[in-house]
Design a protein around this motif. Sequence first.
Motif, mmCIF file in Angstrom:
data_model
loop_
_atom_site.group_PDB
_atom_site.id
_atom_site.type_symbol
_atom_site.label_atom_id
_atom_site.label_comp_id
_atom_site.label_asym_id
_atom_site.label_seq_id
_atom_site.Cartn_x
_atom_site.Cartn_y
_atom_site.Cartn_z
ATOM 1 N N TYR A 112 -5.581 -1.936 -6.042
ATOM 2 C CA TYR A 112 -4.299 -2.371 -6.368
ATOM 3 C C TYR A 112 -4.372 -3.599 -7.323
ATOM 4 O O TYR A 112 -3.437 -3.726 -8.293
ATOM 5 C CB TYR A 112 -3.953 -2.916 -5.136
ATOM 6 N N CYS B 66 -2.232 -2.017 -10.205
ATOM 7 C CA CYS B 66 -0.877 -2.625 -9.838
ATOM 8 C C CYS B 66 -0.632 -4.162 -10.487
ATOM 9 O O CYS B 66 0.163 -4.226 -11.337
ATOM 10 C CB CYS B 66 -0.517 -2.660 -8.596
ATOM 11 N N GLN B 67 -1.657 -4.758 -10.541
ATOM 12 C CA GLN B 67 -1.610 -6.304 -10.936
ATOM 13 C C GLN B 67 -2.184 -6.370 -12.409
ATOM 14 O O GLN B 67 -1.642 -7.028 -13.042
ATOM 15 C CB GLN B 67 -2.524 -7.199 -10.188
ATOM 16 N N ASN C 255 4.747 -6.537 -3.511
ATOM 17 C CA ASN C 255 3.148 -6.761 -3.603
ATOM 18 C C ASN C 255 3.066 -6.998 -1.946
ATOM 19 O O ASN C 255 3.808 -7.400 -1.254
ATOM 20 C CB ASN C 255 3.132 -8.183 -3.979
ATOM 21 N N ALA D 81 0.389 -13.158 -5.343
ATOM 22 C CA ALA D 81 0.410 -12.413 -6.698
ATOM 23 C C ALA D 81 1.231 -13.056 -7.811
ATOM 24 O O ALA D 81 0.778 -13.168 -8.906
ATOM 25 C CB ALA D 81 1.361 -11.181 -6.616
ATOM 26 N N THR E 264 5.398 -2.344 -11.940
ATOM 27 C CA THR E 264 4.414 -3.138 -11.445
ATOM 28 C C THR E 264 3.969 -4.180 -12.401
ATOM 29 O O THR E 264 4.486 -4.089 -13.661
ATOM 30 C CB THR E 264 3.254 -2.228 -10.901
#
Length: 316
Positions: A150, A154-155, A196, A202, A304
């Motif tokens: 993730y 995603c980050q 998130n 995040a 994202t």
Amino acid sequence: MTIPVFYTISDNYTPYAAVSIKSLIDHADKNKDYTITLLVQDISDEHKKSLEDMSTDNVHVNIFHIDDEMVKPIHKGEENYLRGQFFTMSIFYRLFIPELFPQYDKAVYLDADTIINTDIADMYNIDLQDNMFASCPDLSIRFMPLLQEYIKKCQGIFPPEKYINNGVILFNMKEFRDKKFVDKFYYLMSKYHFDNPDPDQAYMNEICEDKILHLEKEWDAMPNENMDEIPNPKIVHYNLFFKPWHFKDVQYGDYFWKVAKTTPYYDELKKQLEDFTDEDRQHARDDLKKMADKVKSIEKEKYTWAKVKKTEDVRI
């Protein structure tokens, strides 16, 4: 001069906050002055009094009520659910601390599920240089492959070991104000509605990336079934689901109970442990897996962090 320390809690977290504050008081230097402020929206009169009554000659405990207007832009959408399960506004309060307290250029923030084993002044005195804040890398997810995925996919943070946990923070309050962190936060939240499992964390990781001072792991020791205990942790943080008031054999649990015994909440906390069933514990483990599995759905979202960063700089 006072050393400012902040907590953000909801009313039901009062017993854990009381234990954390007691551990801080136990290690405070009698020759230094400390001001502890708990940010809340709603708290019972009984809980408010019990926390403020913990004050000593040199440790002052205050309750601060968060202005509803300040948190109004944070809507109760699923993308702002903590661990993808439920909405709690209190996780976002820490982002506003620098704006709410302009009298401080520097401050410590602590989650309520922490135990302090050293003089918190030692953390406060760390040189932040020109960084936005200081925190420890998030060791609680170091051995969880789906959450590592993730962070990368995603980050868009590389390596994922850079990803910090914001349950223990040394704030450069002046930099947060000067760089207008809150404006950037509002802008990104309203434009992209990022999904998130850890919304507040995040945003801090992304907006402040490369302006974060990484602290030694002793400052945020978290229960982790894949690691041995860190010897002599300065701060223990019962992150995620494995709380000592729910699990009898949780790592670092002795630190919590040693302090809890000296507070008025000890009997209540022991009852919580007794009432938490094996079924409840299994649910906690299942919830951890659900949080990891959520990664797969986030990867398919239109926005994202990793996708947005290809066209826009989200950093401050």
